[in-house]
Design an enzyme around this catalytic site. Structure first.
Site, PDB file in Angstrom:
ATOM      1  N   MET A 134       0.849  -1.198   0.000  1.00  0.00           N
ATOM      2  CA  MET A 134       0.000   0.000   0.000  1.00  0.00           C
ATOM      3  C   MET A 134       0.886   1.250   0.000  1.00  0.00           C
ATOM      4  SD  MET A 134      -3.423  -0.913   2.102  1.00  0.00           S
ATOM      5  CE  MET A 134      -2.798  -0.575   3.730  1.00  0.00           C
ATOM      6  N   ALA A 192       4.076   3.867   1.081  1.00  0.00           N
ATOM      7  CA  ALA A 192       4.765   4.303   2.304  1.00  0.00           C
ATOM      8  C   ALA A 192       5.846   3.275   2.640  1.00  0.00           C
ATOM      9  CB  ALA A 192       3.781   4.483   3.461  1.00  0.00           C
ATOM     10  N   HIS A 225       9.083   0.996   3.378  1.00  0.00           N
ATOM     11  CA  HIS A 225      10.195   0.996   4.323  1.00  0.00           C
ATOM     12  C   HIS A 225      11.034  -0.246   4.045  1.00  0.00           C
ATOM     13  CE1 HIS A 225       7.816  -2.008   6.386  1.00  0.00           C
ATOM     14  NE2 HIS A 225       6.825  -1.142   6.542  1.00  0.00           N
ATOM     15  N   HIS A 229       9.395  -3.584   3.174  1.00  0.00           N
ATOM     16  CA  HIS A 229       8.937  -3.772   1.784  1.00  0.00           C
ATOM     17  C   HIS A 229      10.134  -4.037   0.866  1.00  0.00           C
ATOM     18  CE1 HIS A 229       5.709  -0.965   3.378  1.00  0.00           C
ATOM     19  NE2 HIS A 229       4.990  -1.975   2.926  1.00  0.00           N
TER      20      HIS A 229
HETATM   21  O1  PAF Z   1      -0.118  -5.701   3.547  1.00  0.00           O
HETATM   22  C1  PAF Z   1      -0.529  -4.802   2.783  1.00  0.00           C
HETATM   23  O2  PAF Z   1       0.167  -3.816   2.500  1.00  0.00           O
HETATM   24  C2  PAF Z   1      -1.920  -4.907   2.190  1.00  0.00           C
HETATM   25  O3  PAF Z   1      -2.803  -5.483   3.091  1.00  0.00           O
HETATM   26  C3  PAF Z   1      -1.951  -5.645   0.839  1.00  0.00           C
HETATM   27  C4  PAF Z   1      -1.498  -7.087   0.981  1.00  0.00           C
HETATM   28  C5  PAF Z   1      -1.054  -4.918  -0.156  1.00  0.00           C
HETATM   29  C6  PAF Z   1      -3.381  -5.651   0.295  1.00  0.00           C
HETATM   30  O4  PAF Z   1      -3.878  -4.373   0.126  1.00  0.00           O
END
Ligand code: PAF
Length: 284
Positions: free
Chosen positions: A30, A32, A34, A37
């Site tokens: 989603m 933002a 860091h 990710h």
């Molecule tokens: O973990 C997340 O960032 C969200 O829940 C996902 C898996 C991208 C689904 O919107």
């Protein structure tokens, strides 16, 4: 790195990436971004020829009183980070592209989505399962990478993909990646940035208190009493409330009261200064 904002553009770009039979790893986010990710992106790069990352703040997984509007949005910064990690393609659809007029489908996974965050955030996992199913269909990756920090989310996605025949052998593997932590052990999260300095310091006690509870359980302490002590120690450390602190079977997420049923997982959600933090750790 290319960026697609329409489904048509995404499909064209994905087809090009696949032209020579090359593999695709999907990292749904989603934004933002860091280090947590970026670790998923690195894992995807190691395992696949190309990485497709998605950034979509999915409105259907936020409850009416949650932080959808306040959720941090920084597409240019995120895009630069993904590019420097060697991502091939960014899929950044608008809400209308993801949910066009007339969208009426909802995927609801029973069982694993019902307790813990599912109990505190009604409808949250329906939103997650539906959007992740769409992302899988849109990108058709060979592998998809998710952080273990959202342990229940990972269980819901695995169940959804299994039940809808998305993870047949050689079609789609779902890879859980261990939680990336700050120096004091706090699990990295896009929501950590909501914390004031004082709350951030107090939040850092969460992993240490969890480790202490795990050590006690592994040494034979009674589970219910240990969980009660853990909740109290979090309140003493400055948390406002504890939504849950529970020991569960790591696969089914059914509550367990002893370590006989292995592997087990300690799962916690607690609120501090208006921010809800979650964490989980292996036990036994
Ligand atoms: O973990 C997340 O960032 C969200 O829940 C996902 C898996 C991208 C689904 O919107």
């Amino acid at each position: 790195m290319q960026t697609a904002i329409t489904l048509e553009a995404l499909r064209k770009s994905v087809a090009k990436l696949r032209a020579n039979g090359e593999t695709i790893g999907l990292v749904p986010t989603m934004g933002a971004l860091h280090e947590g990710h970026l670790t998923l992106v690195r894992r995807a790069r190691e395992a696949c020829d190309h990485v497709v990352a998605s950034i979509f703040v999915n409105p259907t997984q936020f409850g009416p009183n949650e932080d959808l509007d306040a959720y941090p949005r920084q597409l240019a910064e995120d895009s630069a980070m993904l590019e420097s990690e060697g991502c091939s393609l960014l899929w950044a659809p608008t809400v209308d592209a993801m949910y066009p007029d007339g969208f009426v489908t909802n995927i609801s996974v029973s069982g694993v989505s019902e307790g813990f965050c599912g109990a505190d955030r009604p409808g949250h996992f329906d939103g997650v399962a539906t959007v992740v199913c769409k992302l899988f269909n849109q990108v058709q990756p060979d592998m998809a990478f998710f952080g273990e920090k959202d342990f229940q989310q990972l269980a819901v996605i695995r169940a959804m993909a299994r039940d809808l025949d998305l993870t047949q052998p050689h079609v789609l593997s779902i890879i859980g990646v261990p939680t990336v932590r700050e120096a004091d052990g706090l699990a990295m999260s896009s929501r950590n940035r909501y914390l004031s300095e004082q709350h951030r310091t107090a939040a850092g006690t969460l992993p240490a208190e969890m480790k202490q509870a795990i050590a006690n359980i592994e040494a034979g302490a009674a589970v219910p009493e240990t969980l009660d002590k853990l909740k109290q120690s979090l309140i003493d450390a400055g948390f406002d409330s504890v939504d849950y602190a529970a020991l569960a079977d790591a696969r089914s997420l059914a509550l367990v009261e002893t370590l006989a049923e292995k592997p087990a997982r300690l799962l916690v959600a607690a609120r501090i200064g208006g921010t809800r933090l979650i964490d989980n750790m292996a036990v036994g």
